[in-house]
Design a protein around this motif. Structure first.
Motif, PDB file in Angstrom:
ATOM      1  N   LEU A 209     -69.552  67.816  -7.946  1.00 25.68           N
ATOM      2  CA  LEU A 209     -69.951  66.476  -8.662  1.00 25.68           C
ATOM      3  C   LEU A 209     -69.721  67.027 -10.320  1.00 25.68           C
ATOM      4  O   LEU A 209     -69.905  68.427 -10.394  1.00 25.68           O
ATOM      5  N   LEU A 210     -69.539  66.164 -11.166  1.00 25.89           N
ATOM      6  CA  LEU A 210     -69.799  66.324 -12.482  1.00 25.89           C
ATOM      7  C   LEU A 210     -70.728  65.346 -13.058  1.00 25.89           C
ATOM      8  O   LEU A 210     -70.733  64.209 -12.824  1.00 25.89           O
ATOM      9  N   TYR A 211     -71.747  65.976 -13.682  1.00 25.77           N
ATOM     10  CA  TYR A 211     -72.653  65.279 -14.789  1.00 25.77           C
ATOM     11  C   TYR A 211     -71.985  65.243 -15.930  1.00 25.77           C
ATOM     12  O   TYR A 211     -71.685  66.235 -16.420  1.00 25.77           O
ATOM     13  N   VAL A 212     -72.057  63.791 -16.412  1.00 27.36           N
ATOM     14  CA  VAL A 212     -71.500  64.032 -17.725  1.00 27.36           C
ATOM     15  C   VAL A 212     -72.377  62.781 -18.457  1.00 27.36           C
ATOM     16  O   VAL A 212     -72.417  61.613 -18.018  1.00 27.36           O
ATOM     17  N   ARG A 213     -73.094  63.113 -19.546  1.00 22.98           N
ATOM     18  CA  ARG A 213     -73.828  62.401 -20.241  1.00 22.98           C
ATOM     19  C   ARG A 213     -73.010  60.900 -20.699  1.00 22.98           C
ATOM     20  O   ARG A 213     -71.941  61.112 -21.319  1.00 22.98           O
ATOM     21  N   GLY A 214     -73.561  59.907 -20.389  1.00 22.33           N
ATOM     22  CA  GLY A 214     -72.959  58.578 -20.329  1.00 22.33           C
ATOM     23  C   GLY A 214     -72.222  58.177 -21.587  1.00 22.33           C
ATOM     24  O   GLY A 214     -71.271  57.361 -21.642  1.00 22.33           O
ATOM     25  N   VAL A 215     -73.088  58.633 -22.787  1.00 27.39           N
ATOM     26  CA  VAL A 215     -72.555  58.253 -23.949  1.00 27.39           C
ATOM     27  C   VAL A 215     -71.026  58.753 -24.583  1.00 27.39           C
ATOM     28  O   VAL A 215     -70.454  58.364 -25.389  1.00 27.39           O
ATOM     29  N   LEU A 216     -70.882  59.894 -23.742  1.00 23.64           N
ATOM     30  CA  LEU A 216     -69.784  60.697 -24.121  1.00 23.64           C
ATOM     31  C   LEU A 216     -68.504  59.876 -23.816  1.00 23.64           C
ATOM     32  O   LEU A 216     -68.515  59.878 -22.341  1.00 23.64           O
ATOM     33  N   PRO A 217     -67.522  59.862 -24.537  1.00 21.85           N
ATOM     34  CA  PRO A 217     -66.069  59.468 -23.861  1.00 21.85           C
ATOM     35  C   PRO A 217     -65.614  60.509 -22.964  1.00 21.85           C
ATOM     36  O   PRO A 217     -65.537  61.769 -23.489  1.00 21.85           O
ATOM     37  N   LEU A 218     -64.728  60.072 -21.941  1.00 19.31           N
ATOM     38  CA  LEU A 218     -64.232  61.185 -21.069  1.00 19.31           C
ATOM     39  C   LEU A 218     -62.977  60.396 -20.552  1.00 19.31           C
ATOM     40  O   LEU A 218     -62.846  59.365 -20.028  1.00 19.31           O
ATOM     41  N   GLU A 219     -61.986  61.361 -20.824  1.00 20.89           N
ATOM     42  CA  GLU A 219     -60.485  60.851 -20.554  1.00 20.89           C
ATOM     43  C   GLU A 219     -60.295  61.299 -19.026  1.00 20.89           C
ATOM     44  O   GLU A 219     -60.701  62.320 -18.602  1.00 20.89           O
ATOM     45  N   PRO A 220     -60.044  60.239 -18.048  1.00 19.59           N
ATOM     46  CA  PRO A 220     -59.875  60.576 -16.631  1.00 19.59           C
ATOM     47  C   PRO A 220     -58.810  61.458 -16.279  1.00 19.59           C
ATOM     48  O   PRO A 220     -57.881  61.399 -17.328  1.00 19.59           O
ATOM     49  N   LEU A 221     -58.758  62.191 -15.396  1.00 15.93           N
ATOM     50  CA  LEU A 221     -57.620  63.116 -15.092  1.00 15.93           C
ATOM     51  C   LEU A 221     -56.971  62.246 -14.039  1.00 15.93           C
ATOM     52  O   LEU A 221     -55.447  62.318 -13.805  1.00 15.93           O
ATOM     53  N   LEU A 222     -57.533  61.554 -13.189  1.00 16.32           N
ATOM     54  CA  LEU A 222     -56.792  60.736 -12.099  1.00 16.32           C
ATOM     55  C   LEU A 222     -56.810  59.336 -12.486  1.00 16.32           C
ATOM     56  O   LEU A 222     -57.924  58.836 -12.700  1.00 16.32           O
TER      57      LEU A 222
END
Ligand code: PLP
Length: 386
Positions: A209-222
């Protein structure tokens, strides 16, 4: 045969197997299906997400289930860097896992990011002040592992995370080796993203799993059907997610008793090997290291020969990293720690799970000492120098 390579992988715990088995047979639905089989699977996935979020002290929506630590690292680093509205610079350390270093190399090669790899000292530790000094107005991400896989050294992530938070720079940590042993709650830490892998703590390979703080924009890989809130498309590995969460919860419940016990056994193992093998060198930090982790170099041997002899004596261990096994190149981690190439070729890592028995640790120490002695004897007088 005793298995002393828990840093490479661990067996699936019986409790984890019991939790995941029905998800392959009776409760096999696709969580996106609207019928009752789908709902059952969706409930199981939701349980896994809430359970993992609870251990990490985060919101369930901030957990992205992945195929393991490598994917979690790739998603964190590429996903945060590529989605960042500004900044073209990333700070990391010289001793990160290849899943991190190669993700950084990709961003440098194809997206023009500048990468600063902060050096480490002779114990494999980065200086938090040096990491802080490397942060610039253009830094878009900082990623430093919680604990090193080859030498077990713990990094000062709390200090680094706080420094990053003070500057508004997202901080990611690869906690793949640490999660089975150390508290992974991010509450109040300034950690914005954390990677965890199931197979290092009693879940099967291929889940993490990856935890990533919700406010941060995250570009998906898939890209695809938009599962995991669009951050990781693909039909969810429900059994893997449940296994991952179950193993993480068990580790969290047990660590308070397990970690000090293991640290004592580790210290016994280290002292016995250093006392009984002339010229043996401990690699990594003496005390600030993973509880179930001991690593050495034995000048005058080759690591591979020692591993073979140790296996003959009934102990399975490794040269330091399962990914680099069989490679002729010395470990990049050991060379970054200032070790010469020749000594770095003699590395051996013993790593055990919390369930280890004292008798197994004693056997491993004896087997390793005996293995080094035999290898040196067979190598002749040159090999006995230390
Ligand atoms: N990060 C670290 C520190 C590791 O030790 C490993 C595996 O050894 C990984 C990442 C990769 O994890 P996985 O095997 O789940 O892809």
């Amino acid at each position: 045969m005793i298995y002393f390579d828990a840093a490479a992988t661990t067996p699936v715990r019986p409790e984890v197997l019991a939790a995941l088995a029905p998800l392959y047979t009776s409760d096999f639905g696709n969580p996106s299906s609207t019928h009752s089989a789908g709902e059952t699977a969706a409930r199981a996935l939701d349980y896994a997400r809430r359970t993992a979020a609870d251990v990490l002290g985060v919101r369930p929506g901030d957990i992205v289930f992945t195929s393991g630590g490598t994917e979690a690292d790739n998603l964190a680093i590429k996903g945060l860097a590529l989605a960042s509205p500004q900044g073209r610079h990333i700070v990391s350390s010289a001793v990160e896992h290849p899943a991190v270093l190669e993700s950084l190399a990709y961003l440098q090669r194809f997206h023009g990011f500048r990468i600063t790899l902060v050096p480490v000292d002779g114990t494999g530790r980065v200086d938090a002040a040096a990491v802080e000094a490397a942060l610039t107005h253009d830094t878009t991400l900082c990623t430093i592992m919680t604990a090193n896989n080859e030498v077990g050294t713990l990094q000062p992530v709390a200090e680094i995370a706080a420094a990053c938070r003070a500057r508004g720079i997202p901080f990611h940590t690869d906690a793949v080796q640490a999660a089975g042993w150390l508290p992974v709650s991010v509450t109040g830490t300034g950690i914005d993203a954390m990677s965890i892998s199931g197979h290092k703590l009693g879940a099967p390979k291929g889940c993490g799993l990856l935890y990533v703080r919700g406010v941060l924009p995250l570009e998906p890989l898939l890209h695809g059907g938009g599962q995991e809130r669009g951050r990781r498309s693909g039909t969810e590995n429900v059994a893997g997610a449940v296994a991952m969460a179950t193993a993480l919860k068990l580790a969290d419940q047990e660590r308070q008793a397990a970690a000090p016990r293991a640290a004592k056994l580790r210290d016994y193992l280290i002292e016995t090997v250093l006392d009984s093998v002339p010229g043996a060198l401990l690699t990594g930090h003496r005390t600030d290291r993973l509880p179930g982790h001991a690593s050495f170099c034995f000048p005058g041997t080759s690591g591979e020969s020692v591993l073979l002899e140790a296996e003959r004596a009934g102990v399975l261990c490794s040269s330091g990293s399962a990914c680099a096994a069989g490679s002729d190149e010395p470990s990049a981690v050991l060379t970054a720690m200032g070790m010469d190439r020749e000594t770095a070729q003699t590395a051996v890592r013993l790593s055990f799970p919390p369930s280890v028995r004292e008798s197994e640790v004693a056997l491993a120490a004896r087997a390793l000492s005996g293995a080094v002695e035999r290898v040196r004897r067979l190598a002749g007088p040159a090999g006995t120098r230390s």
